[in-house]
Motif scaffolding. Structure first.
Motif, PDB file in Angstrom:
ATOM      1  N   ASP A   1       0.820  -1.222   0.000  1.00 48.32           N
ATOM      2  CA  ASP A   1       0.000   0.000   0.000  1.00 48.32           C
ATOM      3  C   ASP A   1       0.851   1.267   0.000  1.00 48.32           C
ATOM      4  O   ASP A   1       0.321   2.374   0.115  1.00 48.32           O
ATOM      5  CB  ASP A   1      -0.944   0.009   1.205  1.00 48.32           C
ATOM      6  CG  ASP A   1      -0.208  -0.066   2.535  1.00 48.32           C
ATOM      7  OD1 ASP A   1       1.044  -0.126   2.529  1.00 48.32           O
ATOM      8  OD2 ASP A   1      -0.882  -0.083   3.586  1.00 48.32           O
ATOM      9  N   GLY A   2       2.175   1.133  -0.127  1.00 44.91           N
ATOM     10  CA  GLY A   2       3.050   2.286  -0.163  1.00 44.91           C
ATOM     11  C   GLY A   2       3.441   2.820   1.197  1.00 44.91           C
ATOM     12  O   GLY A   2       4.188   3.793   1.293  1.00 44.91           O
ATOM     13  N   ARG A   3       2.936   2.186   2.262  1.00 47.58           N
ATOM     14  CA  ARG A   3       3.251   2.645   3.612  1.00 47.58           C
ATOM     15  C   ARG A   3       4.442   1.876   4.183  1.00 47.58           C
ATOM     16  O   ARG A   3       4.694   0.735   3.820  1.00 47.58           O
ATOM     17  CB  ARG A   3       2.033   2.490   4.536  1.00 47.58           C
ATOM     18  CG  ARG A   3       0.840   3.349   4.119  1.00 47.58           C
ATOM     19  CD  ARG A   3      -0.291   3.255   5.138  1.00 47.58           C
ATOM     20  NE  ARG A   3      -1.389   4.162   4.801  1.00 47.58           N
ATOM     21  CZ  ARG A   3      -2.475   3.798   4.147  1.00 47.58           C
ATOM     22  NH1 ARG A   3      -2.638   2.533   3.756  1.00 47.58           N
ATOM     23  NH2 ARG A   3      -3.427   4.686   3.864  1.00 47.58           N
ATOM     24  N   LEU A   4       5.139   2.511   5.099  1.00 51.54           N
ATOM     25  CA  LEU A   4       6.279   1.887   5.753  1.00 51.54           C
ATOM     26  C   LEU A   4       5.791   0.687   6.561  1.00 51.54           C
ATOM     27  O   LEU A   4       4.875   0.802   7.378  1.00 51.54           O
ATOM     28  CB  LEU A   4       6.979   2.905   6.667  1.00 51.54           C
ATOM     29  CG  LEU A   4       8.340   2.527   7.222  1.00 51.54           C
ATOM     30  CD1 LEU A   4       9.319   2.188   6.098  1.00 51.54           C
ATOM     31  CD2 LEU A   4       8.890   3.676   8.057  1.00 51.54           C
ATOM     32  N   LEU A   5       6.402  -0.453   6.324  1.00 50.88           N
ATOM     33  CA  LEU A   5       5.927  -1.694   6.913  1.00 50.88           C
ATOM     34  C   LEU A   5       6.868  -2.240   7.983  1.00 50.88           C
ATOM     35  O   LEU A   5       6.420  -2.791   8.992  1.00 50.88           O
ATOM     36  CB  LEU A   5       5.756  -2.738   5.798  1.00 50.88           C
ATOM     37  CG  LEU A   5       5.249  -4.120   6.178  1.00 50.88           C
ATOM     38  CD1 LEU A   5       3.850  -4.028   6.776  1.00 50.88           C
ATOM     39  CD2 LEU A   5       5.241  -5.031   4.949  1.00 50.88           C
TER      40      LEU A   5
END
Length: 316
Positions: free
Chosen positions: A163-167
């Protein structure tokens, strides 16, 4: 450098408005924003077993995808006394690889599952600063905020979710006295490669029904990936692809024709494209036999040839 002088240096740099380096900015965040004391010698807080298990269960699919890469990375650096750790986006260590002989030392340092290595908790450190700044970092010895952490070297790379978020953050830490900055650079390259591999593998696993397309003309740029559905619509993109193609930075992707995003010209539209696919499939199934393909489509051989010519399909 004594414990007191390190704490004094950190405090001085943290208060200085003229210090503009990335390290000084992290020290400043640690002291001013998070209210930490560089002389504090408390170990990182650790979650209870139940709390850690809850976090691990919530990320079970990701941890399963990452596990082979952790094993491989540990195989490269473990013999030199390094500890490989994987955290979530909050800096909590979820998984690790460490030798039995080194385990006690790393546990004493607080480099252990369940520990909170966020910047707000431990100040400048590999994991926390990597997550705070969203970039690969190496925090070597006295670059750490807390004096108690200055005996270690920490090399980290961020992992971005589908989702493009830092994981997550991937970390290799060492407390060896002979750990050099040159050796850190070699490890950093391995950490970056492993992080990108985990990211790409998890992206593929997150779109099981889609084709995964490289969104770059450079085959080595494995981080730029698109997920394309059966209608040739791009329904997912890695963070690198989102940035390069000007897509939504985070969250769900608005479906778009993959050909438009990739800048690939397609002279066929609508029904022509569908007919092209149907005729091509029929020819493939018939092994290139035009008469057999025509019969399968329920049309005459002459009609088949006319359609092939119009659609730009050559007889094999």
């Amino acid at each position: 450098m004594t414990n007191r002088s390190h704490a004094d240096l950190v405090a001085e740099q943290s208060r200085s408005k003229s210090a503009t380096s990335a390290l000084a900015a992290s020290w400043r965040r640690s002291m001013v924003k998070h209210g930490l004391d560089p002389a504090d010698r408390h170990q990182p807080e650790r979650l209870s077993y139940a709390e850690l298990q809850y976090r691990r269960d919530a990320r079970d699919r990701f941890l399963n995808v990452a596990a082979p890469q952790l094993d491989q990375l540990y195989g490269l650096v473990g013999m030199s006394g390094c500890n490989v750790m994987l955290t979530d986006a909050d800096g909590i260590v979820l998984d690790q690889r460490v030798s039995d002989g080194d385990a006690a030392q790393f546990r004493d340092w607080g480099l252990w599952q369940g520990a909170d290595w966020s910047e707000r908790s431990q100040g400048t450190n590999g994991i926390g600063t990597c997550l705070a700044e969203g970039r690969q970092v190496t925090i070597h010895r006295e670059q750490h905020f807390h004096t108690r952490n200055t005996g270690m070297s920490c090399i980290d790379a961020p992992i971005w979710g589908p989702d493009g978020r830092l994981l997550a953050a991937l970390d290799v830490s060492s407390a060896r006295a002979d750990q050099t900055e040159r050796y850190n650079r070699l490890i950093a390259a391995q950490v970056a490669q492993a992080a990108r591999s985990i990211e790409a593998t998890f992206f593929r696993a997150s779109f099981p029904g889609a084709r995964i397309v490289l969104a770059s003309d450079d085959p080595s740029d494995a981080a730029m990936l698109l997920a394309v559905d059966k209608d040739d619509l791009a329904v997912g993109a890695t963070r690198a692809a989102r940035r390069a193609l000007g897509l939504e930075r985070e969250g769900d992707l608005r479906p778009r024709p993959a050909a438009d995003l990739l800048g690939r010209q397609d002279d066929l539209h609508g029904f022509d494209r569908a007919e092209h696919a149907a005729v091509a499939r029929a020819l493939a199934r018939a092994g290139g036999n035009v008469s057999a393909a025509a019969r399968a489509l329920g049309i005459g051989r002459a009609t088949m040839y006319r359609r092939m010519a119009r659609l730009g399909l050559n007889e094999k």
